[in-house]
Design a protein around this motif. Structure first.
Motif, PDB file in Angstrom:
ATOM      1  N   LEU A   1      58.570 -38.735 -14.876  1.00 11.82           N
ATOM      2  CA  LEU A   1      58.098 -38.238 -13.580  1.00 11.82           C
ATOM      3  C   LEU A   1      57.675 -36.775 -13.700  1.00 11.82           C
ATOM      4  O   LEU A   1      56.623 -36.374 -13.178  1.00 11.82           O
ATOM      5  CB  LEU A   1      59.198 -38.390 -12.534  1.00 11.82           C
ATOM      6  CG  LEU A   1      58.914 -37.754 -11.163  1.00 11.82           C
ATOM      7  CD1 LEU A   1      57.783 -38.485 -10.461  1.00 11.82           C
ATOM      8  CD2 LEU A   1      60.181 -37.780 -10.302  1.00 11.82           C
ATOM      9  N   LYS A   2      58.485 -35.989 -14.384  1.00 15.08           N
ATOM     10  CA  LYS A   2      58.156 -34.575 -14.559  1.00 15.08           C
ATOM     11  C   LYS A   2      56.797 -34.416 -15.245  1.00 15.08           C
ATOM     12  O   LYS A   2      55.971 -33.582 -14.847  1.00 15.08           O
ATOM     13  CB  LYS A   2      59.248 -33.892 -15.384  1.00 15.08           C
ATOM     14  CG  LYS A   2      59.000 -32.400 -15.597  1.00 15.08           C
ATOM     15  CD  LYS A   2      60.036 -31.807 -16.549  1.00 15.08           C
ATOM     16  CE  LYS A   2      59.722 -30.331 -16.811  1.00 15.08           C
ATOM     17  NZ  LYS A   2      60.575 -29.762 -17.870  1.00 15.08           N
ATOM     18  N   ARG A   3      56.571 -35.203 -16.294  1.00 12.33           N
ATOM     19  CA  ARG A   3      55.297 -35.129 -17.021  1.00 12.33           C
ATOM     20  C   ARG A   3      54.128 -35.480 -16.101  1.00 12.33           C
ATOM     21  O   ARG A   3      53.077 -34.818 -16.122  1.00 12.33           O
ATOM     22  CB  ARG A   3      55.342 -36.074 -18.223  1.00 12.33           C
ATOM     23  CG  ARG A   3      54.031 -36.272 -18.968  1.00 12.33           C
ATOM     24  CD  ARG A   3      53.583 -35.002 -19.655  1.00 12.33           C
ATOM     25  NE  ARG A   3      52.337 -35.218 -20.401  1.00 12.33           N
ATOM     26  CZ  ARG A   3      51.516 -34.246 -20.757  1.00 12.33           C
ATOM     27  NH1 ARG A   3      51.800 -32.992 -20.468  1.00 12.33           N
ATOM     28  NH2 ARG A   3      50.408 -34.514 -21.428  1.00 12.33           N
TER      29      ARG A   3
ATOM     30  N   ALA B   1      48.664 -41.456 -16.904  1.00 12.46           N
ATOM     31  CA  ALA B   1      49.048 -40.201 -16.259  1.00 12.46           C
ATOM     32  C   ALA B   1      49.738 -39.268 -17.246  1.00 12.46           C
ATOM     33  O   ALA B   1      49.609 -38.042 -17.159  1.00 12.46           O
ATOM     34  CB  ALA B   1      49.963 -40.479 -15.069  1.00 12.46           C
ATOM     35  N   MET B   2      50.457 -39.842 -18.208  1.00 19.66           N
ATOM     36  CA  MET B   2      51.199 -39.027 -19.181  1.00 19.66           C
ATOM     37  C   MET B   2      50.378 -38.702 -20.427  1.00 19.66           C
ATOM     38  O   MET B   2      50.418 -37.583 -20.937  1.00 19.66           O
ATOM     39  CB  MET B   2      52.485 -39.758 -19.591  1.00 19.66           C
ATOM     40  CG  MET B   2      53.478 -39.955 -18.461  1.00 19.66           C
ATOM     41  SD  MET B   2      54.869 -41.017 -18.918  1.00 19.66           S
ATOM     42  CE  MET B   2      55.847 -39.879 -19.914  1.00 19.66           C
TER      43      MET B   2
ATOM     44  N   THR C   1      57.673 -47.144 -16.925  1.00 26.30           N
ATOM     45  CA  THR C   1      57.856 -46.023 -17.854  1.00 26.30           C
ATOM     46  C   THR C   1      58.716 -46.394 -19.062  1.00 26.30           C
ATOM     47  O   THR C   1      59.075 -45.532 -19.856  1.00 26.30           O
ATOM     48  CB  THR C   1      58.498 -44.821 -17.134  1.00 26.30           C
ATOM     49  OG1 THR C   1      59.687 -45.251 -16.455  1.00 26.30           O
ATOM     50  CG2 THR C   1      57.532 -44.199 -16.135  1.00 26.30           C
ATOM     51  N   THR C   2      59.028 -47.680 -19.226  1.00 27.72           N
ATOM     52  CA  THR C   2      59.835 -48.069 -20.396  1.00 27.72           C
ATOM     53  C   THR C   2      59.093 -47.807 -21.698  1.00 27.72           C
ATOM     54  O   THR C   2      59.725 -47.622 -22.746  1.00 27.72           O
ATOM     55  CB  THR C   2      60.246 -49.556 -20.334  1.00 27.72           C
ATOM     56  OG1 THR C   2      59.068 -50.373 -20.235  1.00 27.72           O
ATOM     57  CG2 THR C   2      61.152 -49.817 -19.138  1.00 27.72           C
ATOM     58  N   HIS C   3      57.758 -47.780 -21.661  1.00 24.93           N
ATOM     59  CA  HIS C   3      57.010 -47.469 -22.881  1.00 24.93           C
ATOM     60  C   HIS C   3      57.398 -46.082 -23.397  1.00 24.93           C
ATOM     61  O   HIS C   3      57.439 -45.844 -24.607  1.00 24.93           O
ATOM     62  CB  HIS C   3      55.498 -47.534 -22.616  1.00 24.93           C
ATOM     63  CG  HIS C   3      54.999 -46.523 -21.627  1.00 24.93           C
ATOM     64  ND1 HIS C   3      54.666 -45.238 -21.979  1.00 24.93           N
ATOM     65  CD2 HIS C   3      54.788 -46.617 -20.292  1.00 24.93           C
ATOM     66  CE1 HIS C   3      54.263 -44.573 -20.909  1.00 24.93           C
ATOM     67  NE2 HIS C   3      54.328 -45.390 -19.870  1.00 24.93           N
ATOM     68  N   PHE C   4      57.702 -45.171 -22.473  1.00 25.49           N
ATOM     69  CA  PHE C   4      58.109 -43.818 -22.860  1.00 25.49           C
ATOM     70  C   PHE C   4      59.549 -43.818 -23.374  1.00 25.49           C
ATOM     71  O   PHE C   4      59.835 -43.345 -24.470  1.00 25.49           O
ATOM     72  CB  PHE C   4      57.967 -42.879 -21.652  1.00 25.49           C
ATOM     73  CG  PHE C   4      58.593 -41.520 -21.842  1.00 25.49           C
ATOM     74  CD1 PHE C   4      58.112 -40.647 -22.796  1.00 25.49           C
ATOM     75  CD2 PHE C   4      59.661 -41.122 -21.057  1.00 25.49           C
ATOM     76  CE1 PHE C   4      58.686 -39.384 -22.975  1.00 25.49           C
ATOM     77  CE2 PHE C   4      60.242 -39.874 -21.222  1.00 25.49           C
ATOM     78  CZ  PHE C   4      59.759 -39.002 -22.182  1.00 25.49           C
TER      79      PHE C   4
END
Length: 940
Positions: free
Chosen positions: A169-171, A598-599, A557-560
């Motif tokens: 989320l921060k990214r 987005a990231m 976001t599990t990819h991250f």
């Protein structure tokens, strides 16, 4: 008689401990246990250390309830792909995962313990419940033969995962995509929360439509707009709506500036309607009327009308201005749209664009679906139940012109299957298009929509039509509402100023601090945090956010977390493949694409594979009410998980997958054919030692070289299918290969040579060399889907060679004689004609087995050359006792019953039976094989 030899005992009859009956339900659990205890998944990783990686990132099933047949399809497909890539030489990792936060679990806790639990209690009980569900589902998935890192899966509720989600989320905030705003969002009253676009499905809903009149408050302006000196009677703008519950919140009226509108004189006053709809409207209202004047919508801008209930209750004594908007059309209704900005995106955007302030937007509908008590006339009523009362009040007020029922497609909650509404709420959003975020430290070069559309172009789709589906969804989707007003989930770790609503100026550092806090104590640690611990005296001016992130942000976001963090050493980013049902174009595929773009400006996957849903044999959706559900646990207990695996593999997963008892019965039959073929191969190679008995390729008999060439060609086809994740053609080809290439031809021809020649003769060892290689190849072909059977056979076939068939790679065939392939293809054609003629004679009762037949074949020179090159071996190809080839213009086969005596040992009908007085019941071929140098076989 006692001196008569037992010739049956002289045959090399096949023998193997591999049983004919699989007894799958009893034996499969033993394999699951053995794979667990021996750490087979770890052995596979060790065997591929340093090899190129293949990463299928697991879309997490939700940790709630027993697995169903759809889960089985999904997990088995993933397992087959991973195993196929493993056999292709890749380090094919599979880390299973679970989605653990969100509403279904929270609802389950509320059902069990009531709604009065504290936030801390909800979180503790939800975590415990999800843990129990995961253990149950994991056991069921392992029972299906799925190999993976079951000892170290990922769970979105693991502290590290929760913390990394906050970092993701921060990214996304740093890149300028996150903002807070008041906007109408999908709202489910059962959830008591906003919903994402991914959580919406459409279903038919019965609504009551109504046409309602708004009395003109500025008759002079209206007359001027129609170029009239005056009106002469009351004038009403008439709107048509399917949502009567929104009328108490009306704040404007929308007309299209380019449309022509008419002022129609009727007995109920002057009616303002779109010219194109006048006739339909008057018919609907049961009125006669004439058009007094017409004008373009643009000339009606900002004219004010009274709320329909303004004269009924002072709480509605307000004006609705006309705002011009393109979304008002003359396709249906009246051409005029009533605008309640809190309950429609277009309405909201139009009103705000025309100067309506957020604080002035009327929003009387509460989160649980009832109006606020203070709403005049309808306070406290559920909006769906208020509809009839609103209509009746409009009728009594003289403002209702028509009402009727309408069945139309309407958005519903994906979980509760109940209608949802648009409802304005202050929420956090991920922006799709141009605009400013709350903080921007590393602004993206393109909009998120542009990044995602570009990423789609770089992605492979299986099947290809998935590309257009995902692209269309991204192209048209609104901003993503990522906040939810629930308890069980990852927090949006913000501190908001109580007066201004602004984020704390040190928000970015506070987010990382929150991630570290959650990493140590889970989301519960944020819930328990006293803001004074971090903000000191500032805390009295700031409110700690209690919102949680949308559960699609969790899985998206599990990819991250998984590929870059928790399992980075065994994974790679981006993943090679994501695989889910086709509904995930609007779910996990979608949210993962948005967060990754987005990231990192690209998709987290190289390829997307989608499968259909399970239906019954008639194509109907499975449901308990129809009694057509298939429970995977019951199938495993009755038929074996292997049958589920073979069903999945044999079905074209790009469409819906049909399953019922009849379909499974056919799968069982197919399994038996494959198993019986495998048993024959194992039995006839049981005394074959490749180190001592292997025959070089160029010394093999012709038919054996042909069999290997055919298998090599088939393997090329099979591996090409595996390369694009296709399984049903592999199963179809394997079945044909077992029944036709092997069962009806090669193995049938081989039996004589395998059983009757000397055990260590070149003839027999040549056949075994071929069979040994075919067994190696076939076990690998079938291993991705018939995993239990392949592993069982591997232990029998190559004991001690390697711990698992999956440590192996696809077989490499030595040599490939194309000339032999062409020659034997023609021999097979001739054989088919011979068999047809033998069958005709058998039907007449003149012969029984084909060995009772003598065959004469008339053929042209080319065919004679092919057949005569086999010499005496030609009869073995046709499995007849004698063959004569004679000249002829075209192929003609003549079959006659054999008249020679039958050899007791090989069952051929030969004139030389009894040639040796010491062995009066067998032929010279058998005496040579038993007591002499052995017959010379060169072709078959």
């Amino acid at each position: 008689m006692s001196d008569t030899p037992d010739y049956r005992s002289t045959l090399n009859l096949p023998d193997t401990p591999f049983p004919m009956r699989g007894d799958l339900p009893k034996r499969e659990p033993g394999w699951v246990k053995e794979w667990d205890e021996q750490g087979v998944y770890k052995q596979l990783r060790d065997a591929r250390c340093g090899a190129p990686k293949f990463v299928l990132h697991d879309g997490p099933p939700y940790a709630n309830g027993k697995i169903h047949i759809g889960h089985a399809v999904n997990k088995v497909l993933k397992d087959m792909i991973v195993k196929a890539r493993q056999l292709a030489g890749f380090d094919a990792v599979y880390v299973p995962g679970w989605d653990c936060h969100g509403l279904p679990i929270e609802n389950q806790i509320e059902k069990t313990y009531g709604r009065k639990l504290s936030r801390d209690e909800v979180q503790a009980k939800s975590r415990a419940y999800a843990t129990e569900q995961i253990d149950q589902q994991r056991a069921d998935f392992k029972r299906l033969g799925v190999l993976g890192d079951w000892d170290r899966p990922y769970r979105t509720m693991d502290f590290g995962n929760e913390a990394d989600e906050i970092r993701a989320l921060k990214r996304i905030i740093e890149r300028g995509f996150v903002y807070r705003g008041l906007k109408p969002v999908y709202w489910c009253f059962d959830c008591g929360s906003s919903l994402a676009e991914f959580e919406i499905e459409y279903a038919d809903k019965k609504s009551q439509t109504l046409d309602v009149g708004f009395l003109c408050a500025e008759p002079g302006k209206l007359a001027a707009a129609f170029d009239l000196p005056k009106l002469g009677k009351d004038a009403f703008v008439v709107i048509w709506t399917t949502t009567p519950w929104t009328l108490p919140a009306n704040q404007a009226l929308n007309l299209n500036p380019e449309l022509e509108y008419a002022l129609v004189d009727t007995e109920r006053g002057l009616l303002l309607l779109a010219s194109a709809l006048v006739e339909k409207c008057l018919e609907r209202y049961g009125l006669q009327g004439r058009v007094v004047a017409t004008t373009k919508g643009a000339s009606l801008d900002r004219i004010h009308f009274h709320h329909p209930l303004a004269h009924v209750h002072p709480g509605y004594d307000r004006l609705a201005p006309v705002y011009l908007a393109d979304y008002a059309t003359a396709e249906d209704g009246t051409g005029i749209v009533h605008s309640a900005p809190a309950y429609g995106v277009d309405d909201f955007n139009s009103c705000v664009a025309h100067g309506l302030k957020y604080d002035d937007i009327l929003n009387p509908v509460q989160g649980h679906g009832a109006y606020v008590d203070s709403l005049p006339l309808f306070g406290g009523l559920n909006i769906w139940k208020a509809g009839p009362q609103i209509i009746e009040t409009m009728r009594e007020a003289g403002r209702l012109f028509a009402t009727s029922n309408l069945v139309h497609s309407y958005p519903h909650c994906w979980r509760h299957k109940t209608p949802v509404v648009y409802r304005a709420a202050a929420q956090w959003f991920v922006r799709m298009d141009e605009g400013d975020g709350v903080f921007t430290a590393d602004k993206a070069s393109k909009t998120l929509r542009q990044l995602a559309l570009d990423a789609i172009e770089q992605t492979s789709f299986y099947p290809e039509n998935g590309k257009a589906r995902l692209r269309d969804m991204i192209a048209g989707r609104p901003d993503w509402c990522i906040s939810r007003q629930r308890n069980w989930g990852v927090p949006l770790p913000f501190f908001l100023h109580k007066a201004t609503g602004e984020l704390h100026p040190d928000t970015m550092n506070l987010i990382e601090r929150a991630a570290q806090l959650v990493e140590q104590g889970g989301v519960e640690a944020w819930s328990k945090l006293d803001p004074r611990e971090w903000l000191g005296d500032e805390a009295e001016h700031y409110a700690k956010s209690t919102d949680i992130l949308d559960v699609w942000f969790d899985s998206g976001t599990t990819h991250f977390h998984v590929l870059k963090r928790s399992h980075a050493e065994q994974s790679a980013w981006p993943a090679d493949l994501y695989l889910e049902g086709h509904d995930q174009h609007r779910g996990w595929f979608h949210s993962s694409l948005l967060t990754a773009c987005a990231m990192y400006d690209r998709a987290p996957y190289k390829g997307l594979l989608t499968h259909g849903f399970t239906v019954d044999g008639q194509g109907r959706k499975q449901s308990k009410s129809l009694g057509n559900t298939v429970v995977p646990q019951e199938v495993s207990d009755k038929l074996g998980a292997e049958i589920i695996r073979l069903w999945v593999a044999s079905t074209d997963y790009s469409g819906d997958l049909g399953i019922d008892d009849k379909i499974l019965a056919r799968v069982v039959d197919a399994y038996r054919r494959i198993r019986n073929t495998l048993r024959f191969l194992l039995a006839n190679t049981s005394d074959f030692d490749p180190a001592a008995d292997m025959v070089p390729f160029d010394q093999l008999l012709e038919i054996d070289r042909y069999a290997l060439a055919r298998a090599s060609a088939l393997q090329t086809e099979i591996l090409a299918h595996y390369e694009v994740y296709e399984f049903h053609p592999v199963v179809a080809k394997l079945q044909v290969y077992c029944s036709e290439d092997l069962g009806a031809f090669y193995l049938d021809v081989l039996k004589d040579r395998l059983y009757t020649t000397a055990p260590k003769s070149l003839a027999r060892r040549s056949a075994q060399t071929a069979l040994w290689q075919l067994t190696h190849a076939m076990l690998r072909w079938m291993a991705p889907f018939l995993s239990f059977t392949a592993e069982e056979a591997w232990k029998v076939f190559a004991p001690g060679q390697s711990p698992s068939i999956f440590v192996e790679t696809y077989w490499s065939f030595a040599g490939n004689d194309e000339a032999v392939q062409l020659k034997w293809s023609r021999l097979l054609d001739i054989r088919a004609v011979v068999n047809k003629e033998i069958e005709a004679l058998r039907a007449e009762g003149k012969v029984g087995a084909s060995l009772q037949a003598n065959v004469t074949i008339a053929a042209n020179e080319d065919d004679r050359r092919v057949m005569q090159s086999l010499g005496e071996d030609l009869k073995f190809v046709f499995i007849t006792s004698a063959v004569e080839v004679v000249p002829g213009d075209e192929l003609k086969v003549t079959v006659t019953p054999a008249t020679a005596p039958k050899c007791e040992r090989c069952w051929h009908y030969r004139d030389d039976v009894g040639h040796d007085a010491a062995h009066p019941t067998i032929c010279s071929r058998c005496t040579s094989n038993l007591y002499g140098t052995g017959e010379n076989r060169k072709a078959a």
